[in-house]
Enzyme design. Structure first.
Site, PDB file in Angstrom:
ATOM      1  N   SER A  20      29.358 -10.099 -21.103  1.00  0.00           N
ATOM      2  CA  SER A  20      29.881  -8.851 -20.530  1.00  0.00           C
ATOM      3  C   SER A  20      30.724  -9.141 -19.293  1.00  0.00           C
ATOM      4  CB  SER A  20      28.731  -7.898 -20.170  1.00  0.00           C
ATOM      5  OG  SER A  20      27.807  -8.533 -19.307  1.00  0.00           O
ATOM      6  N   THR A 152      46.656  36.430 -22.664  1.00  0.00           N
ATOM      7  CA  THR A 152      45.458  36.208 -23.473  1.00  0.00           C
ATOM      8  C   THR A 152      45.982  36.015 -24.890  1.00  0.00           C
ATOM      9  OG1 THR A 152      45.134  38.543 -24.006  1.00  0.00           O
ATOM     10  CG2 THR A 152      44.041  37.735 -22.020  1.00  0.00           C
ATOM     11  N   HIS A 153      45.338  35.159 -25.646  1.00  0.00           N
ATOM     12  CA  HIS A 153      45.822  34.810 -26.993  1.00  0.00           C
ATOM     13  C   HIS A 153      47.260  34.289 -26.954  1.00  0.00           C
ATOM     14  CE1 HIS A 153      42.414  37.297 -28.468  1.00  0.00           C
ATOM     15  NE2 HIS A 153      42.759  38.076 -27.464  1.00  0.00           N
ATOM     16  N   SER A 274      64.520  11.088 -23.450  1.00  0.00           N
ATOM     17  CA  SER A 274      64.396  10.629 -24.823  1.00  0.00           C
ATOM     18  C   SER A 274      65.421   9.528 -25.042  1.00  0.00           C
ATOM     19  CB  SER A 274      64.669  11.799 -25.772  1.00  0.00           C
ATOM     20  OG  SER A 274      65.059  11.305 -27.036  1.00  0.00           O
ATOM     21  N   LYS A 280      66.858  15.772 -23.391  1.00  0.00           N
ATOM     22  CA  LYS A 280      65.418  15.921 -23.238  1.00  0.00           C
ATOM     23  C   LYS A 280      64.892  15.543 -21.855  1.00  0.00           C
ATOM     24  CE  LYS A 280      62.687  16.874 -26.090  1.00  0.00           C
ATOM     25  NZ  LYS A 280      62.284  16.285 -27.365  1.00  0.00           N
ATOM     26  N   ASN A 282      60.931  15.318 -20.751  1.00  0.00           N
ATOM     27  CA  ASN A 282      59.610  15.528 -21.345  1.00  0.00           C
ATOM     28  C   ASN A 282      58.475  15.494 -20.320  1.00  0.00           C
ATOM     29  OD1 ASN A 282      60.810  15.642 -23.892  1.00  0.00           O
ATOM     30  ND2 ASN A 282      60.719  13.413 -24.111  1.00  0.00           N
ATOM     31  N   GLU A 287      51.217  15.604 -21.023  1.00  0.00           N
ATOM     32  CA  GLU A 287      50.842  15.275 -22.403  1.00  0.00           C
ATOM     33  C   GLU A 287      49.847  14.124 -22.455  1.00  0.00           C
ATOM     34  OE1 GLU A 287      54.481  15.881 -25.294  1.00  0.00           O
ATOM     35  OE2 GLU A 287      55.147  15.053 -23.394  1.00  0.00           O
ATOM     36  N   TYR A 314      14.194  -1.384 -21.319  1.00  0.00           N
ATOM     37  CA  TYR A 314      15.532  -1.950 -21.410  1.00  0.00           C
ATOM     38  C   TYR A 314      15.742  -2.559 -22.786  1.00  0.00           C
ATOM     39  CZ  TYR A 314      19.670  -4.779 -20.807  1.00  0.00           C
ATOM     40  OH  TYR A 314      20.923  -5.317 -20.969  1.00  0.00           O
ATOM     41  N   GLN A 319      23.856  -2.767 -22.447  1.00  0.00           N
ATOM     42  CA  GLN A 319      25.032  -3.426 -21.885  1.00  0.00           C
ATOM     43  C   GLN A 319      26.319  -2.691 -22.306  1.00  0.00           C
ATOM     44  OE1 GLN A 319      25.300  -7.804 -21.630  1.00  0.00           O
ATOM     45  NE2 GLN A 319      27.018  -7.645 -23.048  1.00  0.00           N
ATOM     46  N   LYS A 322      28.688  -0.009 -20.058  1.00  0.00           N
ATOM     47  CA  LYS A 322      29.655  -0.240 -18.981  1.00  0.00           C
ATOM     48  C   LYS A 322      31.089   0.116 -19.319  1.00  0.00           C
ATOM     49  CE  LYS A 322      26.589  -3.297 -17.144  1.00  0.00           C
ATOM     50  NZ  LYS A 322      25.858  -2.973 -18.389  1.00  0.00           N
TER      51      LYS A 322
HETATM   52  N1  ARG Z   1      24.479  -7.778 -18.856  1.00  0.00           N
HETATM   53  C1  ARG Z   1      23.273  -7.016 -18.970  1.00  0.00           C
HETATM   54  C2  ARG Z   1      23.606  -5.530 -19.057  1.00  0.00           C
HETATM   55  O1  ARG Z   1      24.700  -5.203 -18.751  1.00  0.00           O
HETATM   56  C3  ARG Z   1      22.397  -7.223 -17.780  1.00  0.00           C
HETATM   57  C4  ARG Z   1      20.956  -7.048 -18.044  1.00  0.00           C
HETATM   58  C5  ARG Z   1      20.502  -8.060 -18.976  1.00  0.00           C
HETATM   59  N2  ARG Z   1      19.115  -8.076 -19.128  1.00  0.00           N
HETATM   60  C6  ARG Z   1      18.548  -8.752 -20.127  1.00  0.00           C
HETATM   61  N3  ARG Z   1      17.286  -8.723 -20.211  1.00  0.00           N
HETATM   62  N4  ARG Z   1      19.271  -9.405 -21.009  1.00  0.00           N
HETATM   63  O2  ARG Z   1      22.818  -4.724 -19.443  1.00  0.00           O
END
Ligand code: ARG
Length: 454
Positions: A20, A152-153, A274, A280, A282, A287, A314, A319, A322
């Site tokens: 990650s 409206t509408h 354009s 044009k 735009n 948009e 967990y 992961q 993110k």
């Molecule tokens: N990279 C992991 C995450 O974003 C961190 C936590 C990992 N924990 C584990 N027990 N593998 O969730």
């Protein structure tokens, strides 16, 4: 990091699959701040010396400076930001570094990092929403005399001040800020010390670290603390509503900037041409903003779906939170960032607005209200005026062109002042109830928001 238990190194394929670091590297400032605060508890518990605390802190800061300068090389095989920083710390200072992870797991560490990151992002988003609100108020003040048809509408309904329309968005964005502030309270809870799932047999002073990191509250259940992403879902939900509001504003901007409406002209700086059609201009900002709403909603759905089947506590699935979190924040913040300056350069075409608002049918309801004030029940008044509008379309004329006799044939309650009803200014002045667009109300609202927003 787990070499004790394993005889084989992780397969290359798995390293690539599971890393990650390529996206969570941006959590580095929070990871470092969190680790430094953690050393205070380790030192207090006698697990590291004051010198080690100092050494860990200064080395982490050094590493932070290198990351910031783009000089730090992240290693994919070290999986994530937490292990990259810790491994480098230990490489530089040996045993002291190897003590940092005492009574801590990446599970509570990542929970802390995300909370620290989101807490800060909430403040940025709110500040940007304030700027957008200010831009809307400024535009309203600049064109405070302009009246446009309200729709409206998407059919012409009743006249409103252009500023009243803009202030509707100011209200929406105010609720967005309130939602974000509320959600921030649940983000702002300290999870570290929950360990992997069940705390630790080594007792650390969680309250001390929470205080150092300025958390007013501490999680009360270690299992909940490492498996909770509600706060992120709440924020993505609040951001989805922000995006929805931006998208609706975009739609208005796009319509208003069309040749058909021609209520506004966007500045060259915030439009594109354009490659084919020379005429044009735009409204790309609007948009794109409307379009990006889809991914903000998608991220919310992704996170909700990600969490729904997870057993306590967990799971590595988490992961995947993110990229959704980062993308929603980046997308909404970019949109907010470009929208405010774009609005500040909008020119309102007062002549087109005046022409549109001169449509007498916008005042048909006023005519019905007139009959009500002369004693007719509203439903009957509605019917009478409906017949007047019908008569106009038969004759190919407009309501003001019907004579007093015409009106009196429709209802004897019409008097010689009937034509005065059909004046926009009079109509606006009459709309005095709280929240309605009488000129003094709109002026008061503009002043209220100006004072509140600065
Ligand atoms: N990279 C992991 C995450 O974003 C961190 C936590 C990992 N924990 C584990 N027990 N593998 O969730």
């Amino acid at each position: 990091m787990w070499k004790g238990r394993f005889q084989q190194p992780t397969a290359e394929l798995l390293q690539t699959y599971s890393e990650s670091i390529s996206f969570d590297w941006r959590l580095w400032p929070f990871d470092i701040v969190g680790s430094i605060a953690h050393t205070a508890a380790l030192e207090q518990a006698g697990l590291i010396t004051a010198e080690e605390t100092e050494l860990i802190g200064s080395t982490l800061r050094e590493i932070g400076a290198e990351i910031e300068a783009g000089q730090f090389v992240f290693k994919r095989e070290l999986e994530d930001i937490h292990m990259n920083i810790e491994a480098e710390l230990t490489r530089r200072i040996g045993d002291a570094g190897a003590k940092l992870h005492t009574a801590r797991s990446r599970n509570d560490q990542v929970a802390l990092d995300i909370r620290l990151y989101l807490r800060e992002e909430c403040d940025h988003v709110e500040a940007q929403i304030r700027e957008l609100q200010k831009a809307l108020v400024t535009l309203g003040e600049r064109y405070r005399e302009v009246i446009i048809p309200g729709y409206t509408h998407l059919q012409r309904a009743q006249p409103v001040y252009f500023a009243h329309h803009l202030l509707a968005y100011v209200e929406m964005f105010e609720r967005d800020c309130a939602r974000i502030e509320d959600c921030r309270k649940r983000i702002n809870v300290f999870p570290l010390g929950s360990g992997a799932i069940a705390g630790s047999t080594i007792l650390l002073d969680r309250e001390l670290v929470a205080k150092l990191l300025d958390f007013p509250a501490i999680t009360q259940n270690s299992m909940d603390a490492v498996s909770d992403r509600d706060f992120a879902i709440e924020l993505l939900s609040a951001l989805s509503i922000v995006a929805m509001h931006l998208s609706r504003l975009s739609e208005d901007v796009i319509l208003w900037a069309s040749s058909e409406f021609h209520f506004i002209t966007l500045s060259d700086a915030f439009t594109t041409g354009s490659s084919l059609m020379p005429q044009k201009k735009n409204p790309d900002v609007a948009e794109l903003t409307r379009g990006k709403t889809g991914r903000v909603y998608g991220n919310l759905m992704a996170l909700l779906t990600l969490m729904k089947g997870l057993p306590m506590t967990y799971n590595r699935d988490m992961q995947e939170d993110k990229e959704a979190i980062f993308d929603s924040l980046d997308t909404v913040r970019n949109a907010l960032g470009v929208f405010a300056p774009m609005l500040l350069e909008v020119r309102v075409n007062e002549v087109s607005c005046a022409a549109a608002v001169a449509d007498p049918n916008l005042l048909a309801t006023d005519l019905a209200d007139y009959l009500v004030l002369h004693g007719l029940p509203f439903r009957s008044a509605h019917e009478v005026v409906g017949r007047a509008v019908g008569l106009c379309s038969e004759r190919g004329c407009q309501l003001p062109e019907l004579t007093l006799e015409d009106y009196q044939k429709l209802s004897p309650l019409f008097e010689s002042d009937v034509h005065e009803v059909l004046q926009v200014k009079r109509s606006m002045a009459a709309r005095r109830a709280t929240g309605a667009p009488a000129p003094q109300n709109v002026a008061a609202q503009l002043a209220r928001w100006r004072a509140a927003l600065g």
